[in-house]
Scaffold this motif. Structure first.
Motif, PDB file in Angstrom:
ATOM      1  N   MET A 196       0.816  -1.210   0.000  1.00 38.35           N
ATOM      2  CA  MET A 196       0.000   0.000   0.000  1.00 38.35           C
ATOM      3  C   MET A 196       0.859   1.275   0.000  1.00 38.35           C
ATOM      4  SD  MET A 196      -3.263  -0.644  -0.097  1.00 38.35           S
ATOM      5  CE  MET A 196      -4.565  -1.822   0.320  1.00 38.35           C
ATOM      6  N   GLY A 197       2.162   1.125  -0.110  1.00 38.39           N
ATOM      7  CA  GLY A 197       3.033   2.297  -0.154  1.00 38.39           C
ATOM      8  C   GLY A 197       3.605   2.701   1.182  1.00 38.39           C
ATOM      9  N   THR A 198       2.868   2.430   2.260  1.00 41.33           N
ATOM     10  CA  THR A 198       3.361   2.627   3.628  1.00 41.33           C
ATOM     11  C   THR A 198       2.805   1.509   4.486  1.00 41.33           C
ATOM     12  OG1 THR A 198       1.549   3.871   4.685  1.00 41.33           O
ATOM     13  CG2 THR A 198       3.092   5.142   3.315  1.00 41.33           C
ATOM     14  N   GLY A 199       3.372   1.358   5.668  1.00 41.87           N
ATOM     15  CA  GLY A 199       2.801   0.443   6.629  1.00 41.87           C
ATOM     16  C   GLY A 199       1.580   1.051   7.302  1.00 41.87           C
ATOM     17  N   PHE A 200       0.901   0.240   8.075  1.00 40.71           N
ATOM     18  CA  PHE A 200      -0.250   0.703   8.870  1.00 40.71           C
ATOM     19  C   PHE A 200       0.214   1.675   9.945  1.00 40.71           C
ATOM     20  CE2 PHE A 200      -2.600  -0.363  12.904  1.00 40.71           C
ATOM     21  CZ  PHE A 200      -3.707   0.426  12.646  1.00 40.71           C
ATOM     22  N   ASP A 201      -0.624   2.676  10.234  1.00 44.86           N
ATOM     23  CA  ASP A 201      -0.356   3.679  11.269  1.00 44.86           C
ATOM     24  C   ASP A 201       0.909   4.485  10.991  1.00 44.86           C
ATOM     25  OD1 ASP A 201      -2.486   3.889  12.953  1.00 44.86           O
ATOM     26  OD2 ASP A 201      -1.641   2.710  14.581  1.00 44.86           O
ATOM     27  N   CYS A 202       1.169   4.731   9.733  1.00 43.90           N
ATOM     28  CA  CYS A 202       2.325   5.539   9.350  1.00 43.90           C
ATOM     29  C   CYS A 202       1.973   7.016   9.477  1.00 43.90           C
ATOM     30  CB  CYS A 202       2.729   5.214   7.918  1.00 43.90           C
ATOM     31  SG  CYS A 202       4.276   5.957   7.387  1.00 43.90           S
ATOM     32  N   PHE A 203       2.616   7.714  10.409  1.00 44.84           N
ATOM     33  CA  PHE A 203       2.353   9.136  10.618  1.00 44.84           C
ATOM     34  C   PHE A 203       3.169   9.931   9.596  1.00 44.84           C
ATOM     35  CE2 PHE A 203       1.419   8.767  15.489  1.00 44.84           C
ATOM     36  CZ  PHE A 203       0.428   7.836  15.217  1.00 44.84           C
ATOM     37  N   ASP A 204       2.642  10.002   8.385  1.00 48.14           N
ATOM     38  CA  ASP A 204       3.342  10.672   7.301  1.00 48.14           C
ATOM     39  C   ASP A 204       2.335  10.993   6.213  1.00 48.14           C
ATOM     40  OD1 ASP A 204       6.452  11.005   6.349  1.00 48.14           O
ATOM     41  OD2 ASP A 204       5.132  10.630   4.637  1.00 48.14           O
ATOM     42  N   THR A 205       2.581  12.064   5.469  1.00 47.24           N
ATOM     43  CA  THR A 205       1.642  12.441   4.413  1.00 47.24           C
ATOM     44  C   THR A 205       1.591  11.407   3.295  1.00 47.24           C
ATOM     45  OG1 THR A 205       3.368  13.809   3.398  1.00 47.24           O
ATOM     46  CG2 THR A 205       1.834  14.919   4.877  1.00 47.24           C
ATOM     47  N   LEU A 206       2.591  10.560   3.180  1.00 48.02           N
ATOM     48  CA  LEU A 206       2.533   9.494   2.178  1.00 48.02           C
ATOM     49  C   LEU A 206       1.413   8.510   2.472  1.00 48.02           C
ATOM     50  CD1 LEU A 206       6.288   8.690   1.481  1.00 48.02           C
ATOM     51  CD2 LEU A 206       4.588   9.401  -0.215  1.00 48.02           C
ATOM     52  N   ALA A 207       0.906   8.509   3.706  1.00 47.13           N
ATOM     53  CA  ALA A 207      -0.209   7.633   4.057  1.00 47.13           C
ATOM     54  C   ALA A 207      -1.553   8.205   3.608  1.00 47.13           C
ATOM     55  CB  ALA A 207      -0.232   7.380   5.558  1.00 47.13           C
ATOM     56  N   HIS A 208      -1.583   9.461   3.152  1.00 46.00           N
ATOM     57  CA  HIS A 208      -2.828  10.014   2.625  1.00 46.00           C
ATOM     58  C   HIS A 208      -3.281   9.155   1.448  1.00 46.00           C
ATOM     59  CE1 HIS A 208      -2.071  14.344   4.330  1.00 46.00           C
ATOM     60  NE2 HIS A 208      -1.951  13.390   5.236  1.00 46.00           N
ATOM     61  N   THR A 209      -4.527   8.776   1.446  1.00 48.02           N
ATOM     62  CA  THR A 209      -5.020   7.777   0.496  1.00 48.02           C
ATOM     63  C   THR A 209      -4.688   8.106  -0.950  1.00 48.02           C
ATOM     64  OG1 THR A 209      -6.852   7.351   2.026  1.00 48.02           O
ATOM     65  CG2 THR A 209      -7.054   6.469  -0.206  1.00 48.02           C
ATOM     66  N   LEU A 210      -4.872   9.350  -1.344  1.00 49.38           N
ATOM     67  CA  LEU A 210      -4.662   9.738  -2.743  1.00 49.38           C
ATOM     68  C   LEU A 210      -3.424  10.605  -2.922  1.00 49.38           C
ATOM     69  CD1 LEU A 210      -8.367  10.466  -3.777  1.00 49.38           C
ATOM     70  CD2 LEU A 210      -7.053   8.354  -4.065  1.00 49.38           C
TER      71      LEU A 210
END
Length: 270
Positions: A196-210
């Motif tokens: 998914m591009g990052t792991g779960f609970d990644c506090f980073d803007t890369l975790a933004h869905t789109l």
């Protein structure tokens, strides 16, 4: 009767009275322990095929410890949310995938645990994995930690997709070297989910869905999860690719605090 025997009898009577009071108090506490409303269910009772990896029951989370209120590693949800996930699972199974939940209903005491941890600026044991680029003093301001969570209302789940057949994810070993949650998949902590591009609970803007930086297969996986769940009434939190809430929520304004445990549910709903 001697004075000694009278004293002994008096002491025994006092001890018996204290034990009785203690027993009554324990019974009262057991009877008043918070319970789930009638329409909360264990997800496994609705769909046993959905994989579960309840992270807050383990130390592999941003706190680095077992979280308050998670007495068993299980997913509890309102029945409408659980049944909607069951329908999503049927769709994904036909495509060779399974859902996997990381978290579901979250008691208020767990949220309180997060808040206490966030206020302790000296505790950064898990920073290198979960928030390597975020100053811990900004966790509230940046929206990563809050005093209330939609999870406590019972219709929100954190979840991902796993390609079948599912391979087991090895357990986290406390103290092992940490890798940023946004590192390439082969470098970050292993997860049997699709990338998914990052792991779960990644506090980073890369975790933004789109987030536009996430492309290719990673973006396709996020969109598969998003489209599958949104077609069935779930709404995604734009800042977290894993976070979905079923609408309309049965309890939109209520934050529950019963423990994550089979004992919190009626026997027929476990």
């Amino acid at each position: 009767m001697t004075r000694l025997s009278t004293a002994v009898r008096g002491l025994m009577t006092t001890l018996a009275a204290l034990l009785a009071v203690t027993s009554v108090s324990a019974t009262a506490r057991a009877e008043t322990a918070p319970k789930a409303p009638a329409d909360f269910v264990a997800l496994r009772s609705v769909d046993p095929t959905i994989l579960q990896e309840i992270r807050y029951f383990t130390p592999h989370n941003f706190v680095g410890a077992h979280i308050d209120g998670y007495r068993q590693p299980m997913c509890i949800l309102t029945r409408p949310a659980a049944e909607a996930l069951h329908r999503a699972q049927r769709t994904l199974l036909r495509q060779g995938y399974s859902l996997k939940v990381y978290d579901c209903y979250r008691p208020q005491r767990a949220v309180d645990h997060f808040v206490r941890w966030a206020e302790d600026l000296d505790d950064e044991a898990m920073k290198a994995e979960f928030y390597p680029q975020v100053d811990k003093s900004r966790l509230f301001e940046d929206g990563y930690i809050a005093e209330k969570s939609g999870h406590s209302r019972g219709s929100t789940a954190d979840l991902t997709i796993v390609r079948l057949p599912a391979r087991p994810t090895r357990p986290y070993r406390p103290g092992e070297p940490l890798v940023p949650c946004y590192a390439p998949r082969d470098e970050r902590f292993p997860d049997n989910s699709v990338d998914m591009g990052t792991g779960f609970d990644c506090f980073d803007t890369l975790a933004h869905t789109l987030d536009p930086r996430v492309q290719g297969e990673q973006r396709a996986h996020r969109l598969l999860l998003k489209s599958t769940l949104e077609d069935l009434g779930f709404v995604n939190l734009a800042e977290e690719w894993w976070h979905y809430t079923y609408k309309p929520e049965p309890y939109p304004d209520t934050y529950f605090d019963f423990p994550v445990s089979r004992k919190s549910l009626a026997p027929a709903r476990r």
